[in-house]
Design an enzyme around this catalytic site. Structure first.
Site, PDB file in Angstrom:
ATOM      1  N   TYR A 141       0.914  -1.206  -0.071  1.00  0.00           N
ATOM      2  CA  TYR A 141       0.069  -0.036  -0.006  1.00  0.00           C
ATOM      3  C   TYR A 141       0.848   1.147  -0.016  1.00  0.00           C
ATOM      4  O   TYR A 141       1.893   1.224   0.865  1.00  0.00           O
ATOM      5  CB  TYR A 141      -1.085  -0.213   1.333  1.00  0.00           C
ATOM      6  N   GLU A 182      -2.890   7.726  -4.395  1.00  0.00           N
ATOM      7  CA  GLU A 182      -2.873   6.590  -3.691  1.00  0.00           C
ATOM      8  C   GLU A 182      -2.426   5.406  -4.759  1.00  0.00           C
ATOM      9  O   GLU A 182      -3.101   5.328  -5.894  1.00  0.00           O
ATOM     10  CB  GLU A 182      -4.147   6.135  -2.928  1.00  0.00           C
TER      11      GLU A 182
END
Ligand code: GDP
Ligand code: MN
Length: 399
Positions: free
Chosen positions: A109, A197
């Protein structure tokens, strides 16, 4: 402003981030054609909507043939994809992105955000990729690593290397991680993003670091200086009420209740919504007319709020400093004369030219409910709304 995954990937690729080979399609036939053109044996068909969580909602499908691509697309096109990020109404799928499938060895992530506490850009990463960051912070908070960027010197390579090591990336791949992190950082700062992101950032079985997903949000107030980004706007993904307002230069936030709010300033909007809630009501929206609003602008705002079918009462709450209560009153009167309104209208004015404003409202002969304080206004709005409800009046503003 949000953009689509395929757009974010194109932007990031321009800054040196590696992304899978992919092609955009507006129909199932085109998707199959573009996959053939690309070659390979496995593809991933991804619904392009402004929301994450598509995988779990049926918006990401791995396919091994033309036929499977066609079928995946038939399911996706035209659907309202509901994910945990879209709200109950979902978001329409009008484009799909077809990508060459990538053999994943590890998922990471990676997020770039503006951190309010440090007032810096912060990198947030976790070796637990694939899960949403909310899940990671609830279930594996110890896996999260952070780095804060000092704006005077920018993101340093050593910070990137440190982050890569903390994530357990093998030494041979650290340079690719540095390139990815620096690329994201440059895209973030140079394009006035507020969020980047990549979830997941993957390490492939053949040792490449690739952004398998990408999300970017931009600062609306800086879009004027990035026309190539402003151009990526997709109104089909926005709340239609908010898009209409944005086209008219008004700040509008759509909510789920029944009382429409016209205010000036975001702080007053928050206070107005709180007061409505305390009085037992729920706001349908708030519309910020800003400073120095002309009667025409107020009338425009009013019409916009009335066009929302959820609105069953309208509360105007203006604390005029730069604004003028008389102009606001004129705007309200103008709008109520143009549009047939059959919902209660409550107006509370304070500040510059308040007496003139009150006179204009009183003289208009229109059934405007006036209030002197915010709490009185909220009580009267909620009271009038409940009263109308109990009388079974059909409450629709007809224009
Ligand atoms: P999201 O659910 O909206 O965040 O969409 P993602 O683009 O992150 O895709 C969801 C999941 O699908 C990923 O976490 C991957 O596990 C999987 N996925 C996406 N692309 C590929 C691919 O090329 N190969 C493989 N094996 N899995 C993929
Ligand atoms: Mn994702």
């Amino acid at each position: 402003m949000d953009i689509h995954e395929y757009q974010a990937k194109e932007v990031l690729a321009g800054f040196g981030v590696t992304v899978p080979e992919g092609a955009l399609a507006y129909s199932p036939e085109q998707a199959a054609y573009r996959a053939r053109e690309m070659g390979g044996e496995r593809w991933v068909v991804k619904a392009q909507v402004h929301a994450g969580g598509r995988g779990k909602a049926g918006g990401v499908k791995v396919c091994a043939s033309d036929v499977e691509i066609g079928e995946a697309c038939e399911d996706m096109f035209g659907m309202k994809l509901v994910t945990h990020q879209t709200g109950p109404d979902g978001k329409g799928v009008y484009r799909v992105y077809v990508e060459a499938a990538v053999p994943i060895a590890r998922e990471i992530y990676l997020g770039f955000v503006l951190d309010r506490t440090t007032q810096r850009i912060m990198i947030v990463a976790s070796a637990e990729g694939g899960m949403e960051i909310e899940e990671i912070s609830a279930e594996k908070p110890e896996s999260i690593v952070r780095a804060v960027v000092e704006p005077a010197v920018g993101l340093r390579d050593f910070q990137c290397r440190q982050m890569a090591f903390k994530l357990g990336v093998e030494p041979a791949l650290v340079q690719q991680m540095v390139r990815t992190l620096q690329g994201c950082y440059r895209a973030f700062t140079e394009l006035d993003a507020t969020m980047v992101e990549i979830n997941p950032l993957v390490i492939t079985e053949d040792s490449r670091v690739i952004a398998l997903d990408a999300k970017m949000t931009f600062d609306d107030n800086a879009l004027f200086r990035h026309p190539q980004i402003a151009e990526l706007r997709d109104k089909s993904q926005e709340d239609p009420r908010e898009a209409r307002a944005a086209d008219r230069g008004l700040n509008y936030i759509g909510l789920d209740g029944n009382i429409g709010c016209i205010v000036n300033g975001a702080g007053l909007a928050m206070a107005t919504m709180d007061t409505i809630k305390m009085a037992g009501g729920e706001p349908a929206n708030f519309l910020d007319i800003g400073g120095g609003a002309t009667p025409e602008r107020v009338a425009k705002a009013f019409r916009l709020v009335l066009s929302d079918k959820n609105v069953q009462a309208v509360l105007v709450n203006i604390f005029a400093g730069i604004n003028r209560c008389d102009w606001v009153a004129e705007g309200v009167v103008q709008a109520l004369r143009d549009v047939k309104v059959d919902v209660p209208v409550i107006v509370r004015l304070a500040g510059t030219n308040v007496d003139e404003g009150q006179k204009i409202l009183a003289k208009s002969g229109l059934p405007i409910i006036r209030a002197n304080t915010l709490s009185q206004a909220a009580e009267r709005a909620v009271g009038a709304w409940k009263n109308d409800l109990s009388q079974g009046v059909t409450m629709r503003a007809v224009s």
